[in-house]
Design a protein around this motif. Structure first.
Motif, PDB file in Angstrom:
ATOM      1  N   ASP A 193     -18.024   2.886   1.313  1.00 57.07           N
ATOM      2  CA  ASP A 193     -18.898   3.242   2.432  1.00 57.07           C
ATOM      3  C   ASP A 193     -20.078   4.088   1.965  1.00 57.07           C
ATOM      4  O   ASP A 193     -20.389   5.138   2.535  1.00 57.07           O
ATOM      5  N   LYS A 253     -23.716  -1.901   9.533  1.00 54.00           N
ATOM      6  CA  LYS A 253     -22.599  -2.049  10.464  1.00 54.00           C
ATOM      7  C   LYS A 253     -21.759  -3.258  10.076  1.00 54.00           C
ATOM      8  O   LYS A 253     -22.286  -4.322   9.748  1.00 54.00           O
ATOM      9  N   TYR A 280     -18.165  -5.102  11.654  1.00 53.62           N
ATOM     10  CA  TYR A 280     -17.153  -5.081  12.709  1.00 53.62           C
ATOM     11  C   TYR A 280     -16.714  -6.507  13.017  1.00 53.62           C
ATOM     12  O   TYR A 280     -17.295  -7.492  12.512  1.00 53.62           O
ATOM     13  N   SER A 324     -15.312  -2.361  17.360  1.00 52.82           N
ATOM     14  CA  SER A 324     -14.083  -2.592  16.604  1.00 52.82           C
ATOM     15  C   SER A 324     -14.201  -2.121  15.159  1.00 52.82           C
ATOM     16  O   SER A 324     -15.302  -1.943  14.624  1.00 52.82           O
ATOM     17  N   TYR A 325     -13.020  -1.962  14.525  1.00 49.05           N
ATOM     18  CA  TYR A 325     -12.955  -1.632  13.099  1.00 49.05           C
ATOM     19  C   TYR A 325     -12.763  -2.932  12.322  1.00 49.05           C
ATOM     20  O   TYR A 325     -12.050  -3.837  12.761  1.00 49.05           O
ATOM     21  N   ASN A 351      -9.235   8.209  14.153  1.00 49.62           N
ATOM     22  CA  ASN A 351     -10.532   7.631  14.545  1.00 49.62           C
ATOM     23  C   ASN A 351     -11.189   6.858  13.403  1.00 49.62           C
ATOM     24  O   ASN A 351     -12.415   6.821  13.285  1.00 49.62           O
ATOM     25  N   ASN A 352     -10.338   6.252  12.546  1.00 50.23           N
ATOM     26  CA  ASN A 352     -10.805   5.425  11.418  1.00 50.23           C
ATOM     27  C   ASN A 352     -11.716   6.174  10.464  1.00 50.23           C
ATOM     28  O   ASN A 352     -12.630   5.594   9.862  1.00 50.23           O
ATOM     29  N   TRP A 409     -11.953   7.695   7.051  1.00 53.41           N
ATOM     30  CA  TRP A 409     -11.238   7.659   5.771  1.00 53.41           C
ATOM     31  C   TRP A 409     -11.305   8.966   4.983  1.00 53.41           C
ATOM     32  O   TRP A 409     -10.340   9.311   4.295  1.00 53.41           O
ATOM     33  N   ILE A 423     -18.140   6.866  16.516  1.00 56.19           N
ATOM     34  CA  ILE A 423     -18.949   5.782  15.974  1.00 56.19           C
ATOM     35  C   ILE A 423     -20.303   5.718  16.687  1.00 56.19           C
ATOM     36  O   ILE A 423     -20.578   6.497  17.600  1.00 56.19           O
ATOM     37  N   GLU A 457     -20.128   8.803  12.398  1.00 55.43           N
ATOM     38  CA  GLU A 457     -20.528   7.613  11.653  1.00 55.43           C
ATOM     39  C   GLU A 457     -22.029   7.624  11.376  1.00 55.43           C
ATOM     40  O   GLU A 457     -22.479   7.042  10.385  1.00 55.43           O
ATOM     41  N   THR A 490      -4.614   5.071  13.403  1.00 52.98           N
ATOM     42  CA  THR A 490      -4.282   3.808  12.740  1.00 52.98           C
ATOM     43  C   THR A 490      -3.250   4.082  11.657  1.00 52.98           C
ATOM     44  O   THR A 490      -3.426   4.998  10.844  1.00 52.98           O
ATOM     45  N   GLN A 520      -1.958   0.459  15.703  1.00 56.59           N
ATOM     46  CA  GLN A 520      -2.903   1.377  16.311  1.00 56.59           C
ATOM     47  C   GLN A 520      -2.271   2.025  17.532  1.00 56.59           C
ATOM     48  O   GLN A 520      -1.503   1.385  18.263  1.00 56.59           O
TER      49      GLN A 520
END
Length: 453
Positions: free
Chosen positions: A51, A62, A64, A71-72, A233-234, A236, A317, A359, A425, A445
């Protein structure tokens, strides 16, 4: 070592000198080889940053699920899912952009496999779908691609880096983006509970995880053969890796302690930039000049002592949207967006830096997201270059000496409330005996308010 007959002691001395010279040359050669190997390792590690955007002209990356901007990017193995990739090049010209996939382990280190072991078809694919911006003051080229391409697709489950580069040269990277491919073979039960530590009971959220591998057809030799990663919340950079269950009984694994505990934070702040003609509720003023658009967001204050209020957010996001035109991808403009934070008493936080987090800053505490304290106004100020859209953000404070721990603190700026709505997640990885890559064999999830999804 070279030897030849010598008639006297002088020859013996000559032979010894040659041996010493050969040894020194061999040692020098080994040092050079070792230096080259280390350089290659360093350059490879640098090129594998997940990333990460390498070129300053690349913006608004982006990735998705196709048709779902919220979406992730996660796909089922051989499931027919498709991802959408979007990004802008502010050089506003046409470049030969290519992409490929890099299979990684659970910790995002490169897997010990060659590309043909996990890519079916071509190893690299050119991005041919691009369009110049229109109806926008800022000139850019918008690129778009579908992942996977019909001529190139991953064949194994796991963590993947999407690597986009120029002129089919993988060393000339534009950016990398994470995505996941899961082969669901494990039954996952998960729940949000209070931490066992009473000091965290009102501020944190604990994730309970139970795994059942009865139908997974995997052969685990020890409990450590499975790895579990939990994301809030995704995000990392703050992910938690669990490599040892608390309870192991046959095909049942249970992770039930405070190791999977996250600060709950608070609902994310927002700014609506879908229109640069009309001011939304969080915009103080818009200055549109002949050279650029300046957007001033209403000042934000500290919220740690404020009463908790629930409202729907995007959990950090942003989305590219445009209410001024028809197409948000190439008809949206860019603006210099100015953020202001009001610290208590107009004084800077002693020994801590303040960052815009979300994000929109790639969840990173770096020079781009750092805010500067203005002693004359008694406020923190920061400016981001953003495309039209809807943005979530928060503020975090960090000790500059402790940045490497990847545990972001909302304590000074937002506060932590155990009833905050967050998405979690759960990812389950397995590396078989003799395997050279972690397989992603489970995905689940859950929401702290709604429960499992």
């Amino acid at each position: 070592m070279c030897e030849w007959p010598v008639p006297d002691a002088g020859g013996a001395v000559q032979k010894m000198s040659l041996n010493v010279t050969i040894s020194l040359n061999a040692e020098s050669l080994m040092k050079k080889i070792l230096g080259i190997v280390l350089l290659v390792v360093v350059l490879t590690a640098h090129s594998q940053l997940p990333d990460h955007t390498y070129k300053p002209n690349i913006h608004s990356v982006k990735l998705y699920k196709a048709g779902d901007i919220y979406s992730y990017p996660i796909m089922a193995l051989n499931g027919g899912d498709v991802l959408e990739l979007h990004f802008d090049d502010l050089d506003a010209d046409v470049k030969n952009c290519y992409f490929t996939y890099q299979l990684c382990n659970a910790d995002w280190t490169p897997a010990e496999l060659q590309a043909f072991d996990y890519i079916r078809g071509f190893q690299t694919t050119r991005i041919t779908n691009y369009r110049y911006s229109s109806m926008a003051f800022t000139k850019y080229t918008h690129y778009q691609a579908s992942i996977p391409d019909r001529n190139s697709a991953p064949t194994r489950s796991g963590n993947y880096l999407l690597k986009v580069f120029l002129n089919n040269d993988t060393s000339d990277l534009l950016f990398t983006k994470r995505f996941l491919i899961v082969d669901n073979r494990v039954a996952i039960a998960s729940q949000i509970l209070q931490p066992f530590n009473v000091q965290l009971a009102r501020s944190d959220q604990r994730v309970f995880i139970g795994l059942n591998t009865t139908k997974s057809q995997i052969n685990t030799l020890s409990p450590q053969d499975l790895k579990v990663v939990v994301l809030q919340n995704n995000i990392w950079p703050s992910a938690i890796l669990l490599n040892r269950p608390n309870i192991y009984r046959g095909n049942y694994y249970e992770y039930n302690d405070d190791a999977a505990t996250f600060p709950a934070g608070k609902e994310w702040r927002w700014v609506d930039l879908r229109s640069l003609r009309l001011m939304s509720d969080r915009v103080q003023r818009i200055v549109d000049t002949a050279k650029k658009v300046e957007v001033y967001v209403k000042p934000d204050a500290e919220r740690k002592a404020a009463i908790y209020v629930y409202y729907r957010d995007l959990n950090g996001i942003y989305t590219i949207e445009n209410s001024d035109g028809d197409n948000p991808f190439w008809q949206s403009d860019y603006a210099h967006v100015h953020f202001t934070y009001l610290p208590p008493g107009g004084q800077a936080y002693p020994g801590r830096d303040l960052y815009i987090f979300g994000e929109l800053t790639n969840y990173a505490a770096d020079d781009y997201s750092r805010m500067t304290f203005n002693p004359e106004k008694g406020v923190y100020e920061g400016t981001l270059y953003l495309k039209q859209g809807y943005y979530n953000y928060s503020f975090i404070s960090m000790d500059p000496k402790e940045k490497s721990n990847n545990r972001f603190s909302f304590a000074n700026t937002e506060g932590n409330y155990d009833i905050t709505e967050n998405n979690y997640t759960v990812l389950v990885y397995y590396k078989p005996f003799g395997g050279r890559a972690d397989e992603l064999i489970g995905f689940s999830q859950l929401n702290s308010v709604a429960g499992a999804r």
